[in-house]
Design an enzyme around this catalytic site. Structure first.
Site, PDB file in Angstrom:
ATOM      1  N   HIS A   5       7.763 -38.868  -7.483  1.00 43.27           N
ATOM      2  CA  HIS A   5       8.224 -39.139  -6.036  1.00 43.27           C
ATOM      3  C   HIS A   5       7.176 -38.481  -5.021  1.00 43.27           C
ATOM      4  O   HIS A   5       7.070 -38.567  -3.757  1.00 43.27           O
ATOM      5  CB  HIS A   5       9.692 -38.869  -5.673  1.00 43.27           C
ATOM      6  CG  HIS A   5      10.463 -39.688  -4.946  1.00 43.27           C
ATOM      7  ND1 HIS A   5      10.052 -40.998  -4.302  1.00 43.27           N
ATOM      8  CD2 HIS A   5      11.610 -39.614  -4.194  1.00 43.27           C
ATOM      9  CE1 HIS A   5      10.806 -41.446  -3.609  1.00 43.27           C
ATOM     10  NE2 HIS A   5      11.889 -40.558  -3.556  1.00 43.27           N
ATOM     11  N   PHE A  29      14.151 -33.090   2.537  1.00 46.16           N
ATOM     12  CA  PHE A  29      13.962 -34.128   1.542  1.00 46.16           C
ATOM     13  C   PHE A  29      13.644 -35.675   1.926  1.00 46.16           C
ATOM     14  O   PHE A  29      13.567 -35.830   3.155  1.00 46.16           O
ATOM     15  CB  PHE A  29      15.304 -34.098   0.855  1.00 46.16           C
ATOM     16  CG  PHE A  29      15.496 -32.797  -0.246  1.00 46.16           C
ATOM     17  CD1 PHE A  29      15.072 -32.640  -1.254  1.00 46.16           C
ATOM     18  CD2 PHE A  29      16.180 -31.923   0.397  1.00 46.16           C
ATOM     19  CE1 PHE A  29      15.181 -31.789  -2.302  1.00 46.16           C
ATOM     20  CE2 PHE A  29      16.504 -30.752  -0.240  1.00 46.16           C
ATOM     21  CZ  PHE A  29      15.723 -30.463  -1.810  1.00 46.16           C
ATOM     22  N   ASP A  69       4.396 -42.644  -2.851  1.00 46.63           N
ATOM     23  CA  ASP A  69       4.641 -43.245  -4.135  1.00 46.63           C
ATOM     24  C   ASP A  69       5.094 -44.606  -3.886  1.00 46.63           C
ATOM     25  O   ASP A  69       5.880 -44.941  -2.917  1.00 46.63           O
ATOM     26  CB  ASP A  69       5.488 -42.580  -5.031  1.00 46.63           C
ATOM     27  CG  ASP A  69       6.888 -42.495  -4.638  1.00 46.63           C
ATOM     28  OD1 ASP A  69       7.326 -41.899  -3.260  1.00 46.63           O
ATOM     29  OD2 ASP A  69       7.923 -42.925  -5.083  1.00 46.63           O
ATOM     30  N   ASN A  84      14.743 -38.490   1.885  1.00 46.34           N
ATOM     31  CA  ASN A  84      15.518 -39.360   2.780  1.00 46.34           C
ATOM     32  C   ASN A  84      15.389 -38.655   4.383  1.00 46.34           C
ATOM     33  O   ASN A  84      16.089 -39.569   5.168  1.00 46.34           O
ATOM     34  CB  ASN A  84      16.611 -39.554   2.370  1.00 46.34           C
ATOM     35  CG  ASN A  84      17.389 -38.455   2.023  1.00 46.34           C
ATOM     36  OD1 ASN A  84      16.979 -37.166   2.339  1.00 46.34           O
ATOM     37  ND2 ASN A  84      18.748 -38.518   1.723  1.00 46.34           N
ATOM     38  N   TYR A 141      10.749 -30.087  -7.676  1.00 42.77           N
ATOM     39  CA  TYR A 141      10.159 -31.507  -7.514  1.00 42.77           C
ATOM     40  C   TYR A 141       8.647 -31.697  -7.678  1.00 42.77           C
ATOM     41  O   TYR A 141       8.113 -32.786  -7.427  1.00 42.77           O
ATOM     42  CB  TYR A 141      10.593 -32.081  -6.190  1.00 42.77           C
ATOM     43  CG  TYR A 141      12.246 -32.028  -6.206  1.00 42.77           C
ATOM     44  CD1 TYR A 141      13.038 -33.023  -6.752  1.00 42.77           C
ATOM     45  CD2 TYR A 141      12.913 -31.056  -5.439  1.00 42.77           C
ATOM     46  CE1 TYR A 141      14.418 -33.126  -6.783  1.00 42.77           C
ATOM     47  CE2 TYR A 141      14.390 -31.376  -5.307  1.00 42.77           C
ATOM     48  CZ  TYR A 141      15.054 -32.356  -6.106  1.00 42.77           C
ATOM     49  OH  TYR A 141      16.212 -32.217  -5.804  1.00 42.77           O
ATOM     50  N   ASN A 162      13.359 -44.686   0.444  1.00 41.38           N
ATOM     51  CA  ASN A 162      13.970 -43.814   1.450  1.00 41.38           C
ATOM     52  C   ASN A 162      13.060 -42.902   2.341  1.00 41.38           C
ATOM     53  O   ASN A 162      13.765 -43.109   3.511  1.00 41.38           O
ATOM     54  CB  ASN A 162      15.040 -42.892   0.799  1.00 41.38           C
ATOM     55  CG  ASN A 162      16.168 -43.726   0.233  1.00 41.38           C
ATOM     56  OD1 ASN A 162      16.341 -44.579   0.745  1.00 41.38           O
ATOM     57  ND2 ASN A 162      16.699 -43.116  -0.838  1.00 41.38           N
TER      58      ASN A 162
END
Length: 189
Positions: free
Chosen positions: A20, A66, A93, A68, A15, A114
């Protein structure tokens, strides 16, 4: 501790280059410039550091859950250092802003983000500062997940990096309590 700065993103190499993770990019850049190496703090489940800027004692937090589930690490570090939500700056972001745009904002809704949704829940309030880094929008809501979890083009990444640099340049003014002046400078670009 005067302020807690939290950058939002997803942990892990897969990631690291995704849109994000713009919040991670900004806080990592800030930490590097401040000479404040981020280290894993298992008690808060984040990469963390402390540093000073403009006479302010700062905590830095990159949640290692993560997106969320960003709220618990930020809340835990804030509770440890007794930093109220009003003295937390969350860097994230923002789909609704084009790449190269950055905006400081006090409070507000999560707008479907989220990470912010989880922070609102964990902190029990929406009343915290946000530094919104534009990443642009894919044009249709069904494409959003693939878009935010994809890497920006070279041109967009350069624009995001410039927005991060402009944001970090006004940070001392912001931290010094001159949020209106910081916003005016940042929002004029």
């Amino acid at each position: 501790m005067d302020w807690l700065l939290a950058g939002l993103g997803n942990p892990g190499a897969e990631y690291a280059r995704t849109r994000h993770n713009a919040g991670f990019w900004a806080l990592q850049t800030f930490a590097e410039k401040a000479g404040a190496p981020l280290r894993l703090e298992s008690r808060w489940h984040c990469l963390a550091a402390t540093t000073q800027n403009s006479g302010q004692q700062l905590g830095l937090c990159l949640p290692q859950d993560f997106m969320n589930r960003s709220g618990a690490p930020v809340q835990a570090m804030a509770a440890f250092y007794k930093v109220p939500a009003a003295r937390i700056l969350v860097i994230h972001d923002e789909l609704d802003l084009p790449p190269g745009t950055a905006r400081l904002k006090w409070s507000g809704g999560h707008g479907g983000h989220n990470g912010l949704r989880d922070l609102d829940r964990a902190l029990g309030t929406r009343d915290y500062w946000r530094l919104r880094l534009g990443i642009g929008h894919p044009g249709h809501k069904d494409a959003v997940i693939h878009y935010v979890l994809g890497a920006p083009s070279t041109m967009d990444k350069s624009a995001i990096d410039l927005a991060i640099d402009r944001s970090l340049a006004v940070l001392p003014e912001f931290l010094d309590g001159r949020s209106d002046a910081a916003q005016k400078t940042l929002h004029s670009d």
